[in-house]
Scaffold this motif. Structure first.
Motif, PDB file in Angstrom:
ATOM      1  N   UNK A   1      10.096   2.258  -1.840  1.00 23.76           N
ATOM      2  CA  UNK A   1       9.887   1.729  -3.191  1.00 23.76           C
ATOM      3  C   UNK A   1       8.545   2.204  -3.746  1.00 23.76           C
ATOM      4  N   UNK A   2       8.469   3.479  -4.119  1.00 22.38           N
ATOM      5  CA  UNK A   2       7.185   3.982  -4.624  1.00 22.38           C
ATOM      6  C   UNK A   2       6.875   3.407  -6.006  1.00 22.38           C
ATOM      7  N   UNK A   3       5.618   3.080  -6.204  1.00 23.23           N
ATOM      8  CA  UNK A   3       5.142   2.587  -7.492  1.00 23.23           C
ATOM      9  C   UNK A   3       4.062   3.555  -7.962  1.00 23.23           C
ATOM     10  N   UNK A   4       4.499   4.584  -8.651  1.00 21.09           N
ATOM     11  CA  UNK A   4       3.556   5.600  -9.108  1.00 21.09           C
ATOM     12  C   UNK A   4       2.824   5.106 -10.342  1.00 21.09           C
ATOM     13  N   UNK A   5       1.573   5.512 -10.448  1.00 23.80           N
ATOM     14  CA  UNK A   5       0.815   5.192 -11.652  1.00 23.80           C
ATOM     15  C   UNK A   5       1.371   5.975 -12.812  1.00 23.80           C
ATOM     16  N   UNK A   6       1.370   5.361 -13.954  1.00 23.38           N
ATOM     17  CA  UNK A   6       1.876   6.015 -15.152  1.00 23.38           C
ATOM     18  C   UNK A   6       0.771   6.958 -15.661  1.00 23.38           C
TER      19      UNK A   6
ATOM     20  N   UNK B   1       0.840  -1.189   0.000  1.00 24.75           N
ATOM     21  CA  UNK B   1       0.000   0.000   0.000  1.00 24.75           C
ATOM     22  C   UNK B   1       0.873   1.236   0.000  1.00 24.75           C
ATOM     23  N   UNK B   2       0.257   2.405   0.061  1.00 25.34           N
ATOM     24  CA  UNK B   2       1.014   3.660   0.018  1.00 25.34           C
ATOM     25  C   UNK B   2       1.968   3.787   1.200  1.00 25.34           C
ATOM     26  N   UNK B   3       1.514   3.425   2.397  1.00 26.31           N
ATOM     27  CA  UNK B   3       2.388   3.530   3.576  1.00 26.31           C
ATOM     28  C   UNK B   3       3.525   2.521   3.471  1.00 26.31           C
ATOM     29  N   UNK B   4       3.232   1.303   3.016  1.00 23.36           N
ATOM     30  CA  UNK B   4       4.278   0.296   2.830  1.00 23.36           C
ATOM     31  C   UNK B   4       5.319   0.737   1.819  1.00 23.36           C
ATOM     32  N   UNK B   5       4.873   1.384   0.752  1.00 22.92           N
ATOM     33  CA  UNK B   5       5.809   1.898  -0.252  1.00 22.92           C
ATOM     34  C   UNK B   5       6.672   3.006   0.339  1.00 22.92           C
TER      35      UNK B   5
END
Length: 193
Positions: free
Chosen positions: A180-185, A171-175
């Motif tokens: 390790x952020x996983x931003x939407x393209x 989730x956002x807090x885990x990222x």
């Protein structure tokens, strides 16, 4: 072989025997009670017989692998033939039990399969064919023997394969915590609109 040498098993055989035992215990805990609710008494009875036979065959194979004196005069061919027949009989009985459950419309099988999959990871790694398998006593025995089996597996250096579970997406807090952020393209989002 020297008398002080500890006999170690084969990882391939240990993996087969431990996963087979875990599956049998998980079926006892999940599918058998559900089949009883579906009034599949004959199918449950047939499964119990086949499961006990498979448990005894798995116990013999493990004893043969680790050099039991009781298994001294038995060849591997006989052990594998017995195990193959018991596996086939257990599978047929399990499939018959599930077929009767499907006709009873117990609801979603997804919950049963998820529970079965979870219990296979915590079930005992040895068959224990002569211990109780039914009711509250069976549940207590499976929990107890699971811990005992883990200790013995470690003491014997026995290979027991671990089930690899896919990782859930963070989730956002885990990222944020792991960096390790996983931003939407955003370019894909613009094309979709």
């Amino acid at each position: 072989m020297d008398k002080t040498t500890v006999r170690r098993g084969s990882p391939a055989i240990d993996g087969l025997l431990s996963r087979t035992s875990a599956h049998m215990h998980a079926v006892d805990e999940v599918l058998v009670p559900a089949a009883r609710l579906a009034h599949a008494r004959e199918a449950v009875r047939d499964y119990r017989r086949a499961s006990r036979r498979l448990g005894v065959s798995v116990a013999h194979a493990k004893a043969h692998e680790f050099g039991s004196s009781y298994e001294r005069g038995v060849s591997w061919t006989v052990v594998w033939d017995e195990l193959g027949e018991a596996l086939a009989a257990e599978r047929a009985a399990e499939e018959a039990m599930v077929t009767e459950m499907e006709s009873a419309d117990l609801g979603s099988f997804q919950a049963l399969t998820d529970r079965l999959e979870h219990l296979e990871t915590t079930a005992p790694s040895r068959p224990h064919p002569y211990l109780p398998h039914r009711g509250p006593m069976g549940h207590v025995m499976r929990r107890t023997m699971s811990r005992v089996d883990r200790w013995w597996d470690h003491a014997e250096g026995r290979f027991v394969p671990e089930v690899v579970r896919p990782h859930r997406a963070l989730g956002l807090i885990g990222q944020y915590v792991t960096g390790t952020p996983h931003m939407r393209d955003e370019s894909k989002d613009a094309v979709e609109d």
